[in-house]
Scaffold this motif. Structure first.
Motif, PDB file in Angstrom:
ATOM      1  N   ALA A  43       0.775  -1.244  -0.131  1.00  0.00           N
ATOM      2  CA  ALA A  43       0.026  -0.007   0.012  1.00  0.00           C
ATOM      3  C   ALA A  43       0.797   1.340   0.095  1.00  0.00           C
ATOM      4  N   ALA A  44       1.989   1.136   0.742  1.00  0.00           N
ATOM      5  CA  ALA A  44       2.818   2.356   0.646  1.00  0.00           C
ATOM      6  C   ALA A  44       4.270   2.040   1.334  1.00  0.00           C
ATOM      7  N   VAL A  45       5.163   3.004   1.021  1.00  0.00           N
ATOM      8  CA  VAL A  45       6.544   2.539   1.474  1.00  0.00           C
ATOM      9  C   VAL A  45       7.207   3.925   1.917  1.00  0.00           C
ATOM     10  N   VAL A  46       7.800   3.763   3.140  1.00  0.00           N
ATOM     11  CA  VAL A  46       8.589   4.979   3.764  1.00  0.00           C
ATOM     12  C   VAL A  46      10.013   4.716   4.056  1.00  0.00           C
ATOM     13  N   VAL A  47      10.658   5.657   3.557  1.00  0.00           N
ATOM     14  CA  VAL A  47      12.487   5.240   3.750  1.00  0.00           C
ATOM     15  C   VAL A  47      13.041   6.578   4.698  1.00  0.00           C
ATOM     16  N   PHE A  48      13.915   6.398   5.486  1.00  0.00           N
ATOM     17  CA  PHE A  48      14.397   7.339   6.377  1.00  0.00           C
ATOM     18  C   PHE A  48      15.977   7.463   5.959  1.00  0.00           C
ATOM     19  N   SER A  49      16.232   8.405   5.369  1.00  0.00           N
ATOM     20  CA  SER A  49      17.777   8.750   4.844  1.00  0.00           C
ATOM     21  C   SER A  49      18.273   7.576   3.922  1.00  0.00           C
ATOM     22  N   PRO A  50      17.551   7.265   3.006  1.00  0.00           N
ATOM     23  CA  PRO A  50      17.868   6.141   1.968  1.00  0.00           C
ATOM     24  C   PRO A  50      19.321   6.102   1.242  1.00  0.00           C
ATOM     25  N   TRP A  51      19.993   4.969   1.558  1.00  0.00           N
ATOM     26  CA  TRP A  51      21.183   5.052   0.504  1.00  0.00           C
ATOM     27  C   TRP A  51      21.016   4.223  -0.699  1.00  0.00           C
ATOM     28  N   ALA A  52      20.878   5.337  -1.819  1.00  0.00           N
ATOM     29  CA  ALA A  52      20.265   4.742  -2.902  1.00  0.00           C
ATOM     30  C   ALA A  52      21.221   4.850  -4.218  1.00  0.00           C
ATOM     31  N   ASP A  53      22.429   5.382  -3.970  1.00  0.00           N
ATOM     32  CA  ASP A  53      23.368   5.320  -5.015  1.00  0.00           C
ATOM     33  C   ASP A  53      24.539   4.847  -4.423  1.00  0.00           C
ATOM     34  N   LEU A  54      25.094   3.610  -4.669  1.00  0.00           N
ATOM     35  CA  LEU A  54      26.478   3.170  -4.305  1.00  0.00           C
ATOM     36  C   LEU A  54      27.420   3.395  -5.340  1.00  0.00           C
ATOM     37  N   THR A  55      27.206   4.235  -6.306  1.00  0.00           N
ATOM     38  CA  THR A  55      28.426   4.841  -7.205  1.00  0.00           C
ATOM     39  C   THR A  55      28.802   6.083  -6.480  1.00  0.00           C
ATOM     40  N   LEU A  56      28.201   6.612  -5.423  1.00  0.00           N
ATOM     41  CA  LEU A  56      28.607   7.882  -4.727  1.00  0.00           C
ATOM     42  C   LEU A  56      28.786   9.011  -5.705  1.00  0.00           C
ATOM     43  N   THR A  57      27.837   9.207  -6.323  1.00  0.00           N
ATOM     44  CA  THR A  57      27.720  10.395  -7.542  1.00  0.00           C
ATOM     45  C   THR A  57      26.925  11.688  -6.969  1.00  0.00           C
ATOM     46  N   GLY A  58      26.414  11.445  -5.859  1.00  0.00           N
ATOM     47  CA  GLY A  58      25.548  12.611  -5.348  1.00  0.00           C
ATOM     48  C   GLY A  58      26.427  13.821  -5.086  1.00  0.00           C
TER      49      GLY A  58
ATOM     50  N   VAL B  25       9.862   9.972   1.561  1.00  0.00           N
ATOM     51  CA  VAL B  25      11.201  10.126   1.883  1.00  0.00           C
ATOM     52  C   VAL B  25      11.501  11.103   3.015  1.00  0.00           C
ATOM     53  N   GLN B  26      12.038  10.731   4.179  1.00  0.00           N
ATOM     54  CA  GLN B  26      12.569  11.728   5.230  1.00  0.00           C
ATOM     55  C   GLN B  26      14.150  11.556   5.136  1.00  0.00           C
ATOM     56  N   VAL B  27      14.846  12.708   5.090  1.00  0.00           N
ATOM     57  CA  VAL B  27      16.177  12.804   5.146  1.00  0.00           C
ATOM     58  C   VAL B  27      16.533  14.067   5.898  1.00  0.00           C
ATOM     59  N   GLY B  28      17.892  14.162   6.743  1.00  0.00           N
ATOM     60  CA  GLY B  28      18.156  15.385   7.250  1.00  0.00           C
ATOM     61  C   GLY B  28      19.078  16.193   6.367  1.00  0.00           C
ATOM     62  N   ALA B  29      19.123  17.408   6.438  1.00  0.00           N
ATOM     63  CA  ALA B  29      19.951  18.423   5.505  1.00  0.00           C
ATOM     64  C   ALA B  29      21.382  18.035   5.860  1.00  0.00           C
ATOM     65  N   ASN B  30      21.800  17.520   6.979  1.00  0.00           N
ATOM     66  CA  ASN B  30      23.296  17.536   7.386  1.00  0.00           C
ATOM     67  C   ASN B  30      23.634  16.061   7.351  1.00  0.00           C
ATOM     68  N   GLU B  31      23.549  15.729   6.088  1.00  0.00           N
ATOM     69  CA  GLU B  31      24.224  14.181   5.734  1.00  0.00           C
ATOM     70  C   GLU B  31      24.456  14.090   4.470  1.00  0.00           C
ATOM     71  N   VAL B  32      25.442  13.275   4.174  1.00  0.00           N
ATOM     72  CA  VAL B  32      26.225  12.973   2.869  1.00  0.00           C
ATOM     73  C   VAL B  32      25.314  12.369   2.063  1.00  0.00           C
ATOM     74  N   LEU B  33      24.289  11.656   2.586  1.00  0.00           N
ATOM     75  CA  LEU B  33      23.334  10.923   1.865  1.00  0.00           C
ATOM     76  C   LEU B  33      21.989  12.065   1.160  1.00  0.00           C
ATOM     77  N   LEU B  34      22.165  13.234   1.683  1.00  0.00           N
ATOM     78  CA  LEU B  34      20.941  14.132   1.298  1.00  0.00           C
ATOM     79  C   LEU B  34      20.570  13.820  -0.213  1.00  0.00           C
TER      80      LEU B  34
ATOM     81  N   VAL C 192       4.823  10.718  -4.654  1.00  0.00           N
ATOM     82  CA  VAL C 192       6.072  10.622  -3.708  1.00  0.00           C
ATOM     83  C   VAL C 192       5.957  12.148  -2.776  1.00  0.00           C
ATOM     84  N   THR C 193       6.479  12.042  -1.557  1.00  0.00           N
ATOM     85  CA  THR C 193       6.585  13.058  -0.728  1.00  0.00           C
ATOM     86  C   THR C 193       7.992  12.991  -0.111  1.00  0.00           C
ATOM     87  N   LEU C 194       8.667  14.296  -0.262  1.00  0.00           N
ATOM     88  CA  LEU C 194       9.947  14.429   0.360  1.00  0.00           C
ATOM     89  C   LEU C 194       9.874  15.264   1.221  1.00  0.00           C
ATOM     90  N   GLU C 195      10.668  15.055   2.464  1.00  0.00           N
ATOM     91  CA  GLU C 195      10.925  15.865   3.688  1.00  0.00           C
ATOM     92  C   GLU C 195      12.317  16.062   3.968  1.00  0.00           C
TER      93      GLU C 195
END
Length: 309
Positions: free
Chosen positions: A166-181, A232-241, A258-261
């Protein structure tokens, strides 16, 4: 919300000792368990179980609301963490949603590299459906690597022809293992927990010489068409932003609701700090409302649906 709380948390996180010698995975696991583990909250009963062939921890609020289920995949860079380290966080989410949650002890790298974790996530999801859980009564959540793994699990389920939850919530997801963000570098001084080298070390252990841009390793490169509503919830002070921002953008471009916070001044998976950080409690409350709003509780035809195999 309290600036004083945020500053105090940042100071505590920065005070953690750092060694120039990288610890072994076993040392990292024991250190992580000692640092972050919190017990399930009062009013949430825990029991050991097995799901999809893997050990799992079931967390059920005493006043569970009904047949809805929550499947949770913990964080830890695919190398550390367990349902026990996340019992507090998952228990809080279970309590606030009123749902019975199952947190899966998926296999960890380097002993079990990619795609072992995805295989385990899919096996757990498949068993829930096969045992009679209606997908409309099922929601998912995960943090950090478990956030990326939650999305990868749903992609694998889609490819296997299984219905989506029905739905999915992710906290600070690590979604790019190429580290190109860009935030991997631009947020390094703001992040009180991780450096680019830390994140790269986890990717090395999980994927090794494999394809780090594979959609099931790095969902920011996947076609997310058909996935369920996503928060999607994430902190502004993180390398995975940027992992979170790009994942949300990709989802929106692919037609996903999608909702981004983005929480200003907040670190990686700040939700772990519920009870001592106002923003953490507020975020968990919003996550719980998001999940329960998408459930089909009370559907008159629900008891007549056939289980999915």
């Amino acid at each position: 919300m309290s600036r004083q709380q945020r500053d105090a948390l940042d100071a505590v996180l920065r005070s953690a000792p750092r060694s120039t010698i990288r610890p072994t995975p076993e040392e990292q696991r024991s250190g992580f368990a000692a640092a972050v583990s919190r017990p399930a909250p009062e009013g949430v009963v825990t029991r050991r179980t097995v799901l999809g062939g893997r050990p799992a921890l079931e967390l059920e609020p005493v006043e569970a609301s009904g047949r809805g289920r929550l499947l949770y995949l913990h964080g830890g860079g695919y190398v550390i963490g367990s349902p026990d380290t996340h019992a507090g966080l998952v228990g809080e989410l279970a309590r606030r949603t009123g749902l019975r949650a199952t947190s899966v002890d998926y296999r960890l790298a380097p002993e079990h590299p990619f795609p072992a974790a995805v295989d385990d996530g899919l096996a757990a999801y498949r068993e829930l459906l096969a045992s009679g859980t209606d997908p409309r009564d099922l929601v998912m959540a995960g943090d950090s690597a478990g956030g990326g793994l939650s999305i990868a699990t749903l992609l694998a389920a889609r490819e296997a022809g299984l219905p989506q939850p029905a739905a999915v919530v992710v906290f600070s997801p690590w979604a790019d293992l190429t580290l190109t963000g860009g935030s991997i570098r631009s947020k390094e001084s703001a992040d009180p927990i991780f450096t680019e080298a830390d994140v790269r070390a986890y990717a090395d252990l999980y994927v090794g010489a494999g394809d780090r841009a594979h959609p099931l390793a790095s969902p920011v490169f996947a076609d997310l068409t058909g996935l369920p509503p996503l928060l999607v919830q994430v902190g502004a002070n993180e390398v995975l932003l940027d992992d979170a921002v790009r994942l949300a953008g990709r989802a929106g471009a692919d037609g996903v609701e999608v909702t981004l916070e983005v929480g200003p001044g907040l670190p990686h998976v700040f939700q772990h700090h519920y009870g001592r950080l106002d923003e953490a409690d507020a975020a968990l409350d919003r996550a719980a409302r998001f999940l329960t709003a998408h459930l089909s509780a009370g559907r008159p035809d629900a008891d007549h649906l056939e289980p999915v195999h």
